[in-house]
Design an enzyme around this catalytic site. Structure first.
Site, PDB file in Angstrom:
ATOM      1  N   HIS A  88       0.796  -1.231   0.000  1.00 27.79           N
ATOM      2  CA  HIS A  88       0.000   0.000   0.000  1.00 27.79           C
ATOM      3  C   HIS A  88       0.828   1.279   0.000  1.00 27.79           C
ATOM      4  O   HIS A  88       0.281   2.379   0.096  1.00 27.79           O
ATOM      5  CB  HIS A  88      -0.937  -0.029   1.220  1.00 27.79           C
ATOM      6  CG  HIS A  88      -2.164   0.773   1.035  1.00 27.79           C
ATOM      7  ND1 HIS A  88      -2.444   1.889   1.795  1.00 27.79           N
ATOM      8  CD2 HIS A  88      -3.196   0.631   0.170  1.00 27.79           C
ATOM      9  CE1 HIS A  88      -3.598   2.401   1.406  1.00 27.79           C
ATOM     10  NE2 HIS A  88      -4.073   1.647   0.433  1.00 27.79           N
ATOM     11  N   LYS A  90       2.976   4.527  -1.233  1.00 34.31           N
ATOM     12  CA  LYS A  90       2.805   5.488  -2.318  1.00 34.31           C
ATOM     13  C   LYS A  90       3.972   6.473  -2.227  1.00 34.31           C
ATOM     14  O   LYS A  90       3.858   7.527  -1.619  1.00 34.31           O
ATOM     15  CB  LYS A  90       1.478   6.223  -2.186  1.00 34.31           C
ATOM     16  CG  LYS A  90       0.273   5.299  -2.182  1.00 34.31           C
ATOM     17  CD  LYS A  90      -0.921   5.995  -1.545  1.00 34.31           C
ATOM     18  CE  LYS A  90      -2.069   5.055  -1.392  1.00 34.31           C
ATOM     19  NZ  LYS A  90      -2.074   4.357  -0.125  1.00 34.31           N
ATOM     20  N   ASP A  95      16.675  10.038  -7.994  1.00 35.72           N
ATOM     21  CA  ASP A  95      18.144  10.117  -7.885  1.00 35.72           C
ATOM     22  C   ASP A  95      18.658   9.889  -6.470  1.00 35.72           C
ATOM     23  O   ASP A  95      19.675  10.465  -6.073  1.00 35.72           O
ATOM     24  CB  ASP A  95      18.656  11.459  -8.418  1.00 35.72           C
ATOM     25  CG  ASP A  95      18.517  11.590  -9.921  1.00 35.72           C
ATOM     26  OD1 ASP A  95      18.437  10.545 -10.599  1.00 35.72           O
ATOM     27  OD2 ASP A  95      18.488  12.728 -10.421  1.00 35.72           O
TER      28      ASP A  95
END
Length: 150
Positions: A88, A90, A95
């Protein structure tokens, strides 16, 4: 750029600009990914030579509108969970120095209609914690480690 990416000053265009700042790597850990604009951005980075890795949730990979197959077809490395719980997270790491996180699923619905939040952090301590989590999950979801027969 001349590619068909969002322009103007919107939340989506600001997110896209942050992603396009990637020169070496983009690590994505996303529950759901169905926004075509963000998929085009990720593909553009991949074609430009940025190493892109994506971890996602298996149950949401093949939903209508999912961009995961499109990204895999473009040659982007994708790994997914193998258990019943949701992957779940996000977040994105640009870089290994910029963390983009929050409640935002990378879906058209979330971008156009939902109340979501996105936080951009350049503090090395926070970036490292998320990068460590990404690397842990990346290795855990390595297909060589899958156990198909209990």
């Amino acid at each position: 750029c001349s590619c068909p990416l969002p322009s103007g000053d919107t939340a989506l265009s600001r997110l896209v600009r942050r992603l396009l700042s990637a020169r070496r790597s983009l690590d994505l850990c996303l529950f759901s990914f169905s926004c075509p604009d963000l998929a085009r951005t990720v593909q553009f980075l991949h074609r430009r030579g940025v190493r892109v890795r994506l971890v996602t949730d298996a149950q949401y990979m093949e939903l209508y509108g999912s961009q995961i197959g499109r990204l895999r077809h473009a040659g982007i490395q994708v790994r997914h969970d193998q258990h019943s719980g949701y992957m779940h997270h996000k977040f994105a790491i640009v870089d290994q120095r910029v963390l983009i996180t929050g409640s935002l699923n990378w879906t058209t619905q979330a971008i156009q209609s939902n109340r979501e939040n996105v936080l951009v952090v350049e503090d090395a301590e926070y970036v490292k914690a998320y990068l460590d989590e990404f690397e842990r999950i990346w290795e855990e979801y390595n297909p060589a480690n899958y156990n198909f027969f209990p």
